[in-house]
Write an enzyme that holds these catalytic residues in place. Structure first.
Site, PDB file in Angstrom:
ATOM      1  N   TYR A 107       0.846  -1.172   0.000  1.00 25.40           N
ATOM      2  CA  TYR A 107       0.000   0.000   0.000  1.00 25.40           C
ATOM      3  C   TYR A 107       0.888   1.229   0.000  1.00 25.40           C
ATOM      4  CZ  TYR A 107      -4.743   1.719   0.200  1.00 25.40           C
ATOM      5  OH  TYR A 107      -5.944   2.286  -0.131  1.00 25.40           O
ATOM      6  N   TRP A 111       1.442   4.086   1.500  1.00 25.44           N
ATOM      7  CA  TRP A 111       1.917   4.963   2.567  1.00 25.44           C
ATOM      8  C   TRP A 111       3.135   4.398   3.295  1.00 25.44           C
ATOM      9  CZ3 TRP A 111       0.090   9.771   2.942  1.00 25.44           C
ATOM     10  CH2 TRP A 111      -1.158  10.051   2.353  1.00 25.44           C
TER      11      TRP A 111
END
Length: 780
Positions: A116, A118
């Site tokens: 993901y 982040w």
């Protein structure tokens, strides 16, 4: 390679995170403190909790293998087993061997590459880029499409306006235009400043508060359409319309009805610049189905008084108005509908394509004053590596139902038989829905490999765990997605002795699998950082921007780019308004599609070809609320980034009795015998968790607010002791169109937990046993 400066035994090192720029104070190999960059007028407090987490007792500092997996035994299951500490050579050999076995026996679709966005603000040490490059070169893999943040928007908006949420941001009104030309901002889902603490790549300056203040000071009015009053800053003096959660589409249709019925709608723009206006108008006025979508109809659904709806519609028509669509409103059952209905409302408002008005997506969520964004070079990705794709929120479905076929955006997708999950960057046991179901699905693959720095729920449910360096322990370069500053991320401290970077792990595996030189291209990590900066410099030179050389940039710590704004005022909708034939949108008609024949042709009953109100699977005001009488809002926390640094001081100090706080209206608490600060049990048919009650009139009666990100901490019966809301949310797609997450559509009940409650164990590492040097004791 760092650019440190020392004074009095303390070293000061500049770097950046997703939530801003900081000076890192360190002593020896330990981080002492983070000080916000002096040029940041409104720094995020999240950084204060970073130092202790970097050296926390739940830090993973050696390669680990799950004991049962080494024995070839599925009992105990993932999440309830001990781990064996092994050497790097042993761990890399095991992982490389398993990757080769699964690919040879089951093909590349059997390997799922999970990540993901982040994981890091840096462009080189970006786990998503690293894992995708590695798996592509290793022979291919199954990947995901879309995001948990705004999957429904990502899929439906291209059919409606020819671009997704980020495209709408670049074409919609900027804060500067709103301040200079705007009159009213109507924000569905609010525009909480806490959500602008962080952006991908990190902001060099937090300016969201000042932009909003400037707009309010210029006389712009605000309307916060949200069940949470704090979704708009008090100083804006916003009108609060506390609608029932998940009913935004009904309210938008009723507002549109008023514009049409009172002849306030911009029918000239609708006829020239939109397609399907006649059919949409017939639906809203009730001529096609016998139900007028008027304010009285909407009042029964939304809980907003019909008179207030009429007044707001008239205000929208009377002012240069922004219709802002927060990302939260589409994380509901049928989440495509409020996105589409919001565009339709903006199109008929009279403000679309005019300076300071029209539709916006996520205004106030990110640090944007102007529309334009520069791009920074990223790690090159080889073509053809992705051999299959699934919607990102359907991972549990994929694991539980190999061979099953689902609809997605006009396609048919068949789930592969996943035998190996490789996860680097992100925490699925934070952002996925129905974590009990995910926990069961997670037991299905043969092998789970995870890169992690800390013993969170994803790491404890892995078979092979590679300990990886944090952002403070490596050099990199970053550019905020909403910023005009490229920043140098200087390594502040070395990683623990047995910890490596994600890149080093993948390079070691690539070497064993026969493509090491191709993966690294013969460059060291430091050389890659220079390379990405130089590629960015070359790219921007084509824009007539002259960045300094790398050494000068690295010593200075940053380089400022000129502000990039789009023109003309009003974005591409202004050009559409001026001449639709000369400036067509990227839709089949070249116009805003109030009715999409493409979507209609898909034949999805849960997402027809125009914006409509569709009853969700549960909501307030229905029979379902008789058993579970509170609607759960699981929003973004203000004390961390998703689940990152939940163990840090900033996040810990927000807890109530060591658990995540749940906000309740005093009336709801009184009816349930709940006192402020009391430990409560939140439950429904999907799961249960404990939380600490916090009473406030800033939430609508009938609503409970439990932020996401508390580390998942289930006991043997599945009760999350820490307060993760995703044990309660349903794992179902928004519709067959987008298959996005529907965490926002969640009813719960809450009761006092009593005195005998279990202790939180979210930050307790698993039991670890020693292996022999270079091997493991339990597989001998």
């Amino acid at each position: 390679m760092s650019g440190d400066s020392s004074a009095g035994g303390t070293t000061r090192t500049p770097t950046t995170f997703h939530w801003g720029r900081y000076d890192v104070l360190s002593s020896g190999d330990r981080v002492v403190a983070l000080e916000p960059h002096p040029g940041d007028p409104d720094p995020s407090p999240v950084g204060a909790g970073v130092p202790e987490v970097n050296h926390a007792p739940y830090r993973i500092t050696r390669p680990m293998v799950r004991e049962g997996w080494l024995r070839g035994d599925r009992d105990p299951v993932r999440g309830r087993d001990r781990f064996v500490a092994v050497s790097w050579d042993r761990a890399l050999d095991l992982a490389a061997g398993e990757l080769a076995r699964v690919r040879n026996e089951h093909g590349p679709t059997a390997i799922y590459g999970g990540s993901y966005g982040w994981g890091s603000a840096g462009r080189f040490h970006h786990p998503q880029s690293q894992i995708h490059r590695f798996l592509a070169m290793a022979g291919g893999y199954t990947a995901s499409v879309n995001t948990y943040s705004f999957a429904a928007m990502e899929v439906v908006l291209p059919h409606v306006i020819g671009g997704g949420p980020t495209s709408l941001h670049e074409r919609g009104p900027s804060w500067r235009e709103i301040t200079e030309h705007g009159g009213l901002v109507v924000s569905f889902g609010g525009m909480a400043v806490k959500n602008a603490q962080m952006v991908s790549g990190g902001p060099s300056r937090h300016t969201q508060t000042s932009w909003q203040r400037a707009a309010a000071g210029a006389g712009v009015g605000f309307v916060n359409v949200s069940p949470v009053r704090d979704d708009a800053a008090d100083e804006l003096g916003a009108q609060w319309l506390p609608l029932r959660p998940g009913t935004d589409a009904a309210l938008m249709l009723a507002l549109t009805h008023v514009l049409l019925a009172e002849e306030l709608a911009d029918t000239d723009f609708a006829n020239r610049c939109c397609t399907g206006f006649d059919r949409f108008r017939e639906h809203v006025l009730g001529r096609s189905d016998g139900t007028a979508k008027d304010p009285e109809w909407a009042e029964g659904i939304t809980g907003v008084a019909a008179g207030e709806i009429r007044e707001l519609a008239r205000a929208i028509a009377a002012h240069r108005t922004v219709i802002n669509l927060a990302w939260s409103i589409q994380r509901h059952d049928h989440g495509e509908q409020p996105c589409w209905a919001g565009i339709a409302l903006a199109a008929l408002s009279g403000s679309c394509g005019r300076p300071g008005g029209g539709p916006a997506a996520g205004l106030g969520i990110a640090e944007h004053g102007t529309r334009g964004q520069w791009r920074i070079a990223s790690l090159p990705q080889p073509p053809g590596g992705v051999v299959a794709r699934i919607p990102v929120a359907r991972i549990a479905d994929m694991l539980l139902s190999p061979g099953e076929t689902i609809d997605y955006n006009g396609e048919r997708i068949t789930f592969p038989d996943t035998r190996l999950v490789y996860w680097a960057g992100g925490n699925p046991f934070h952002h996925h829905q129905d974590l009990g179901r995910l926990d069961r699905a997670w037991q299905r693959p043969d092998t789970v490999i995870v890169h992690e720095s800390w013993w969170n729920a994803t790491a404890t449910r892995a078979d092979l765990v590679f300990p990886v360096a944090t952002s403070l322990e490596r050099d990199d370069v970053a550019l905020g997605s909403a910023d005009s500053t490229i920043t140098a991320m200087h390594r502040a401290v070395p990683p623990p002795a047995d910890v490596r970077t994600d890149h080093a792990v993948f390079a070691g595996l690539a070497e064993r699998l026969g493509f090491g030189e191709r993966f690294t291209e013969g460059r060291s990590e430091w050389q890659w950082v220079r390379e990405l900066y130089d590629r960015t410099r070359d790219r921007l030179r084509d824009e007539r921007i002259d960045l300094p050389g790398f050494d000068e940039f690295w010593d200075a710590g940053s380089a400022t780019l000129p502000e990039k704004d789009m023109s003309p005022d009003g974005g591409s909708f202004a050009a559409l308004r001026a001449d639709p034939s000369a400036a067509p949108l990227a839709t089949p008609s070249g116009r805003i599609e109030l009715v999409s024949d493409t979507v209609a042709a898909f034949g999805y009953p849960d997402c027809p070809g125009m914006p409509v109100w569709l009853e969700p699977y549960e909501r307030l005001g229905t029979e379902a609320a008789e058993r579970h009488g509170l609607h759960l809002v699981s929003n973004q926390p203000k004390t961390r980034l998703h689940s990152q640094y939940d163990g840090g001081r900033t996040s810990r100090e927000s807890k109530v009795g060591g658990r995540e706080p749940v906000d309740l209206h005093p009336e709801d608490a009184r009816a349930r015998g709940i006192a402020d600060g009391e430990t409560v049990r939140i439950h429904n048919d999907r799961g249960a968790c404990l939380a600490g009650a916090r009473l406030t009139d800033a939430v609508r009666p009938g609503v409970a607010v439990l932020a996401t990100g508390a580390w998942y901490d289930p006991d043997a019966d599945g009760l999350c002791r820490h307060g993760n809301p995703n044990v309660l949310t349903r794992d179902a797609g928004t519709s067959r169109l987008a298959q996005g997450p529907t965490s926002g559509t969640t009813l719960v009940e809450i009761e006092p937990a009593g005195a005998d409650v279990p202790a939180v164990r979210a930050f307790d590492p698993p039991e670890i046993v020693e292996g022999r040097p270079g091997d493991a004791t339990t597989d001998a």
